[in-house]
Design a protein around this motif. Sequence first.
Motif, PDB file in Angstrom:
ATOM      1  N   LYS A   1      -1.887  -9.875  12.955  1.00 43.18           N
ATOM      2  CA  LYS A   1      -2.847  -8.778  12.811  1.00 43.18           C
ATOM      3  C   LYS A   1      -2.130  -7.434  12.696  1.00 43.18           C
ATOM      4  CE  LYS A   1      -6.697  -6.599  15.331  1.00 43.18           C
ATOM      5  NZ  LYS A   1      -7.468  -6.630  16.607  1.00 43.18           N
ATOM      6  N   MET A   2      -1.107  -7.229  13.512  1.00 44.31           N
ATOM      7  CA  MET A   2      -0.370  -5.959  13.485  1.00 44.31           C
ATOM      8  C   MET A   2       0.443  -5.816  12.201  1.00 44.31           C
ATOM      9  SD  MET A   2       1.947  -4.267  16.489  1.00 44.31           S
ATOM     10  CE  MET A   2       2.178  -2.479  16.530  1.00 44.31           C
ATOM     11  N   LEU A   3       0.958  -6.930  11.694  1.00 46.17           N
ATOM     12  CA  LEU A   3       1.693  -6.889  10.420  1.00 46.17           C
ATOM     13  C   LEU A   3       0.798  -6.424   9.283  1.00 46.17           C
ATOM     14  CD1 LEU A   3       3.942 -10.089  10.527  1.00 46.17           C
ATOM     15  CD2 LEU A   3       4.720  -7.798   9.913  1.00 46.17           C
ATOM     16  N   PHE A   4      -0.464  -6.826   9.328  1.00 46.02           N
ATOM     17  CA  PHE A   4      -1.435  -6.403   8.312  1.00 46.02           C
ATOM     18  C   PHE A   4      -1.843  -4.941   8.491  1.00 46.02           C
ATOM     19  CE2 PHE A   4      -2.181 -10.869   7.286  1.00 46.02           C
ATOM     20  CZ  PHE A   4      -2.555 -10.816   5.954  1.00 46.02           C
ATOM     21  N   LEU A   5      -2.144  -4.550   9.734  1.00 41.74           N
ATOM     22  CA  LEU A   5      -2.781  -3.251   9.985  1.00 41.74           C
ATOM     23  C   LEU A   5      -1.808  -2.119  10.311  1.00 41.74           C
ATOM     24  CD1 LEU A   5      -5.847  -4.461  12.103  1.00 41.74           C
ATOM     25  CD2 LEU A   5      -5.731  -4.025   9.635  1.00 41.74           C
ATOM     26  N   HIS A   6      -0.744  -2.426  11.031  1.00 45.10           N
ATOM     27  CA  HIS A   6       0.210  -1.385  11.445  1.00 45.10           C
ATOM     28  C   HIS A   6       1.645  -1.908  11.316  1.00 45.10           C
ATOM     29  CE1 HIS A   6      -3.548  -0.291  13.666  1.00 45.10           C
ATOM     30  NE2 HIS A   6      -3.247   0.882  13.145  1.00 45.10           N
ATOM     31  N   PRO A   7       2.074  -2.217  10.087  1.00 38.75           N
ATOM     32  CA  PRO A   7       3.403  -2.812   9.903  1.00 38.75           C
ATOM     33  C   PRO A   7       4.561  -1.941  10.377  1.00 38.75           C
ATOM     34  CG  PRO A   7       2.461  -2.149   7.788  1.00 38.75           C
ATOM     35  CD  PRO A   7       1.375  -2.033   8.800  1.00 38.75           C
ATOM     36  N   ALA A   8       4.462  -0.629  10.187  1.00 41.24           N
ATOM     37  CA  ALA A   8       5.554   0.257  10.607  1.00 41.24           C
ATOM     38  C   ALA A   8       5.771   0.170  12.115  1.00 41.24           C
ATOM     39  CB  ALA A   8       5.263   1.701  10.197  1.00 41.24           C
ATOM     40  N   HIS A   9       4.675   0.206  12.887  1.00 50.29           N
ATOM     41  CA  HIS A   9       4.771   0.082  14.340  1.00 50.29           C
ATOM     42  C   HIS A   9       5.295  -1.305  14.736  1.00 50.29           C
ATOM     43  CE1 HIS A   9       2.919   3.866  15.552  1.00 50.29           C
ATOM     44  NE2 HIS A   9       2.060   3.714  14.558  1.00 50.29           N
ATOM     45  N   PHE A  10       4.881  -2.305  13.974  1.00 48.22           N
ATOM     46  CA  PHE A  10       5.335  -3.668  14.272  1.00 48.22           C
ATOM     47  C   PHE A  10       6.858  -3.771  14.123  1.00 48.22           C
ATOM     48  CE2 PHE A  10       6.668  -7.887  13.014  1.00 48.22           C
ATOM     49  CZ  PHE A  10       6.112  -8.667  14.018  1.00 48.22           C
ATOM     50  N   PHE A  11       7.376  -3.315  12.988  1.00 51.33           N
ATOM     51  CA  PHE A  11       8.818  -3.417  12.746  1.00 51.33           C
ATOM     52  C   PHE A  11       9.618  -2.584  13.749  1.00 51.33           C
ATOM     53  CE2 PHE A  11       7.440  -4.631   8.326  1.00 51.33           C
ATOM     54  CZ  PHE A  11       7.974  -5.902   8.358  1.00 51.33           C
TER      55      PHE A  11
ATOM     56  N   ILE B   1      -0.116 -15.094   3.228  1.00 51.00           N
ATOM     57  CA  ILE B   1      -1.455 -15.454   3.690  1.00 51.00           C
ATOM     58  C   ILE B   1      -2.501 -15.060   2.643  1.00 51.00           C
ATOM     59  CG2 ILE B   1      -3.243 -14.970   5.417  1.00 51.00           C
ATOM     60  CD1 ILE B   1      -0.990 -14.617   7.470  1.00 51.00           C
ATOM     61  N   THR B   2      -2.396 -13.831   2.141  1.00 52.86           N
ATOM     62  CA  THR B   2      -3.363 -13.337   1.148  1.00 52.86           C
ATOM     63  C   THR B   2      -3.323 -14.173  -0.123  1.00 52.86           C
ATOM     64  OG1 THR B   2      -2.989 -11.103   2.025  1.00 52.86           O
ATOM     65  CG2 THR B   2      -4.159 -11.273  -0.063  1.00 52.86           C
ATOM     66  N   SER B   3      -2.130 -14.454  -0.615  1.00 50.09           N
ATOM     67  CA  SER B   3      -1.983 -15.256  -1.848  1.00 50.09           C
ATOM     68  C   SER B   3      -2.550 -16.654  -1.668  1.00 50.09           C
ATOM     69  CB  SER B   3      -0.502 -15.356  -2.233  1.00 50.09           C
ATOM     70  OG  SER B   3       0.029 -14.092  -2.516  1.00 50.09           O
ATOM     71  N   PHE B   4      -2.316 -17.232  -0.490  1.00 51.41           N
ATOM     72  CA  PHE B   4      -2.801 -18.585  -0.220  1.00 51.41           C
ATOM     73  C   PHE B   4      -4.318 -18.658  -0.319  1.00 51.41           C
ATOM     74  CE2 PHE B   4      -4.495 -21.606   2.925  1.00 51.41           C
ATOM     75  CZ  PHE B   4      -4.055 -22.794   2.355  1.00 51.41           C
ATOM     76  N   PHE B   5      -5.003 -17.719   0.332  1.00 47.04           N
ATOM     77  CA  PHE B   5      -6.464 -17.754   0.344  1.00 47.04           C
ATOM     78  C   PHE B   5      -7.061 -17.433  -1.034  1.00 47.04           C
ATOM     79  CE2 PHE B   5      -5.980 -17.453   5.012  1.00 47.04           C
ATOM     80  CZ  PHE B   5      -6.809 -18.521   5.357  1.00 47.04           C
ATOM     81  N   ILE B   6      -6.400 -16.543  -1.773  1.00 49.19           N
ATOM     82  CA  ILE B   6      -6.880 -16.235  -3.126  1.00 49.19           C
ATOM     83  C   ILE B   6      -6.719 -17.452  -4.033  1.00 49.19           C
ATOM     84  CG2 ILE B   6      -6.404 -14.878  -5.199  1.00 49.19           C
ATOM     85  CD1 ILE B   6      -5.755 -12.533  -3.290  1.00 49.19           C
TER      86      ILE B   6
END
Length: 218
Positions: free
Chosen positions: A27-37, A119-124
Amino acid sequence: MALTKNEIKKLYGESDPKKMTFFNKIKMLFLHPAHFFEGVKSEGLKPAFIMFLIFFLISNTVNIILQPLSVSLTVYAGGFVIMLIFFAWMHLFVRLLGGKNGIKQTFKALMYASVPPTITSFFITLLIILVLGSSVQNTLALLLNPVALLSLGILTMVSLIIAIWGIYLDGLGIAKLHGISTGRGIGAVIVSVIVAVVILITLILLITLILFLPISAH
């Protein structure tokens, strides 16, 4: 927008990404990647590798649906090895553009950065298969089906957007984990891809010349 530790904790249950649950990390990788890294700088490589491996395997289940098992297994193994080799290749350009924190940080950045686009590519892709049904494997049926052609056009546009997003996440992860600017991180990704493509095309042309030039000479 910068988040405080309390805001991160309220959103994800933990202020430290290293202590977050598997799904909160995603969830954090999607929404707040900079903070995650920023938060996984001191984390080992194992959690990133496990997450990368899980989603690599899940995303390639589409190959099992569309191809024989033997072909799918070859795609699994070959694709995985090629990606790891390319991560190492990309690290050379990270070093050239100022990254000094070691190859593990590059691998960690690229493994985590691959998760949202995968994840996005898989679902599409899954959605396209469900919409088009058996015509996915029939080229003629695709060409004669207006819905199929429209779906493929949309898929192409979305794939392009996902690719650009993926490059941004790769560059951002490299920048945060190597202490360089995001521009340099993105630059390392783009230049490494361009150089790899040029080398690949050159090798293909050389092999073609070697194989077919003696025949044409006769």
